[in-house]
Write an enzyme that holds these catalytic residues in place. Structure first.
Site, PDB file in Angstrom:
ATOM      1  CB  CYS A 197      -7.725  -0.049   6.819  1.00 40.83           C
ATOM      2  SG  CYS A 197      -6.509  -1.250   8.028  1.00 40.83           S
ATOM      3  CB  THR A 200      -6.543  -3.372   1.320  1.00 40.71           C
ATOM      4  OG1 THR A 200      -6.342  -2.706   1.568  1.00 40.71           O
ATOM      5  CG2 THR A 200      -7.875  -3.053   1.812  1.00 40.71           C
ATOM      6  CD  GLU A 256      -0.838  -1.575   5.970  1.00 42.67           C
ATOM      7  OE1 GLU A 256      -1.262  -0.687   5.774  1.00 42.67           O
ATOM      8  OE2 GLU A 256      -0.815  -2.402   6.553  1.00 42.67           O
ATOM      9  CB  CYS A 264      -1.891  -5.035   3.454  1.00 35.53           C
ATOM     10  SG  CYS A 264      -2.613  -3.880   2.861  1.00 35.53           S
ATOM     11  CG  ASN A 278      -2.364  -4.418   9.501  1.00 36.67           C
ATOM     12  OD1 ASN A 278      -3.236  -4.537   8.043  1.00 36.67           O
ATOM     13  ND2 ASN A 278      -1.503  -3.492   8.960  1.00 36.67           N
ATOM     14  CG  ASN A 284      -5.817  -7.157   7.568  1.00 29.74           C
ATOM     15  OD1 ASN A 284      -6.576  -8.282   8.179  1.00 29.74           O
ATOM     16  ND2 ASN A 284      -4.628  -6.735   7.913  1.00 29.74           N
ATOM     17  CG  ASN A 335      -2.110   4.565   6.000  1.00 26.13           C
ATOM     18  OD1 ASN A 335      -2.438   3.885   6.189  1.00 26.13           O
ATOM     19  ND2 ASN A 335      -1.646   5.975   4.830  1.00 26.13           N
TER      20      ASN A 335
HETATM   21  N1  LIG Z   1      -1.896   1.674   3.831  1.00 25.28           N
HETATM   22  C1  LIG Z   1      -2.831   1.180   3.146  1.00 25.28           C
HETATM   23  C2  LIG Z   1      -4.496   2.018   4.836  1.00 25.28           C
HETATM   24  C3  LIG Z   1      -4.148   0.460   4.966  1.00 25.28           C
HETATM   25  C4  LIG Z   1      -4.319  -0.569   4.162  1.00 25.28           C
HETATM   26  C5  LIG Z   1      -4.212  -2.145   5.532  1.00 25.28           C
HETATM   27  N2  LIG Z   1      -4.084  -1.563   6.407  1.00 25.28           N
HETATM   28  C6  LIG Z   1      -5.306  -2.778   5.012  1.00 25.28           C
HETATM   29  O1  LIG Z   1      -5.439  -4.004   5.790  1.00 25.28           O
HETATM   30  O2  LIG Z   1      -6.316  -2.691   4.308  1.00 25.28           O
HETATM   31  C7  LIG Z   1      -3.083   2.623   2.326  1.00 25.28           C
HETATM   32  O3  LIG Z   1      -3.227   3.886   2.535  1.00 25.28           O
HETATM   33  O4  LIG Z   1      -3.762   2.512   0.891  1.00 25.28           O
END
Ligand SMILES: N[C@H](CCC[C@H](N)C(=O)O)C(=O)O
Length: 259
Positions: free
Chosen positions: A73, A199, A187, A197, A13, A75, A64
């Site tokens: 986020c 989260t 995502e 990802c 990521n 990561n 994003n």
């Molecule tokens: N695209 C996700 C946020 C980044 C999540 C992801 N890159 C991570 O590592 O948690 C959203 O709009 O909810």
């Protein structure tokens, strides 16, 4: 105008990282989307501003790749900690401010441990689990995660009922052992599958425990771009606390971008 940028990735990521402690970066949806574009810009799943913060070591602002500011986020949080350490701002522990509050992190040579926000509500029915681990996540269990058409099915769920425009991230997970699972994620805001990802990985581990598919509170997660681990404590009230997301977070390259 030009800016120095740094590229970091955590389990594939990837993020454009800006040292914005002087808060001069020209935030706009168009600029950020262009910088994240893999053909016309640097390329990344998102862009992160590291800014000064009065109450903690630094502040993380996350966008994003569609250029719009987003929720937490995981990561990116691990990568910004590695970035702050490489800038000499922090030693081996830190507390920083993100959109969902203060996060603690511990820095090791080959991995970053990031404390995630508490999860106070997990919705589960026969078909899916929904929870918010700093970002919203829809989680489905599948037999063979490699075979899922993540782009097609993920896009449909992301924008469908009950999520609509605000949307959700969509995770497909396959239980692979007593304390392990594999995951693929569509995502929100990237509008496609990412290699990991954070989260989402966190949501998947909690969803597997909450539905009784796993019984350990430390879970190994195999994402397309690399391996992560999640540990947590479930309270008698059904809340999840002391949640830690662990994995690598690496500097890839730096450069100067003109725009
Ligand atoms: N695209 C996700 C946020 C980044 C999540 C992801 N890159 C991570 O590592 O948690 C959203 O709009 O909810």
């Amino acid at each position: 105008m030009s800016f120095n940028f740094y590229k970091y990735q955590g389990a594939g990521n990837d993020f454009v990282m800006i040292d914005d402690r002087n808060q001069t970066f020209p935030v706009s949806e168009e600029t950020i989307a262009k910088l994240c574009n893999r053909y016309f810009g640097i390329g990344g799943d998102g862009l992160i501003l590291l800014q000064n913060d009065a109450e903690s070591d630094f502040k993380m602002v996350y966008f994003n790749s569609d250029g719009r500011e987003s929720t937490m986020c995981g990561n990116g949080g691990r990568c910004v900690v590695r970035f702050a350490h490489n800038l000499g701002l922090i030693q081996n522990e830190t507390k920083f401010h993100a959109i969902d509050g203060i996060h603690e992190a511990i820095i090791e040579e080959d991995k970053i441990h990031l404390k995630m926000t508490d999860v106070l509500e997990v919705f589960a029915n026969m078909d899916f689990v929904f929870l918010n681990t700093g970002s919203p996540h829809h989680v489905e269990f599948v037999k063979n995660v490699e075979k899922v058409d993540v782009q097609k099915i993920g896009a449909r769920i992301r924008s469908g009922e009950p999520y609509f425009e605000e949307g959700t991230n969509v995770n497909f997970i396959e239980i692979t052992g007593n304390n392990s699972l594999s995951i693929r994620t569509y995502e929100r805001g990237v509008e496609g599958e990412t290699l990991a990802c954070g989260t989402g990985v966190t949501a998947a581990a909690i969803a597997a425990f909450e539905t009784g598919k796993l019984h350990e509170n430390e879970i190994q997660v195999k994402a397309v771009g690399g391996n992560l681990s999640v540990k947590f404590e479930r309270t008698l009230a059904g809340h999840y606390e002391n949640i830690w997301l662990t994995g690598s977070a690496e500097f890839v390259f730096k450069g100067e971008i003109y725009f």
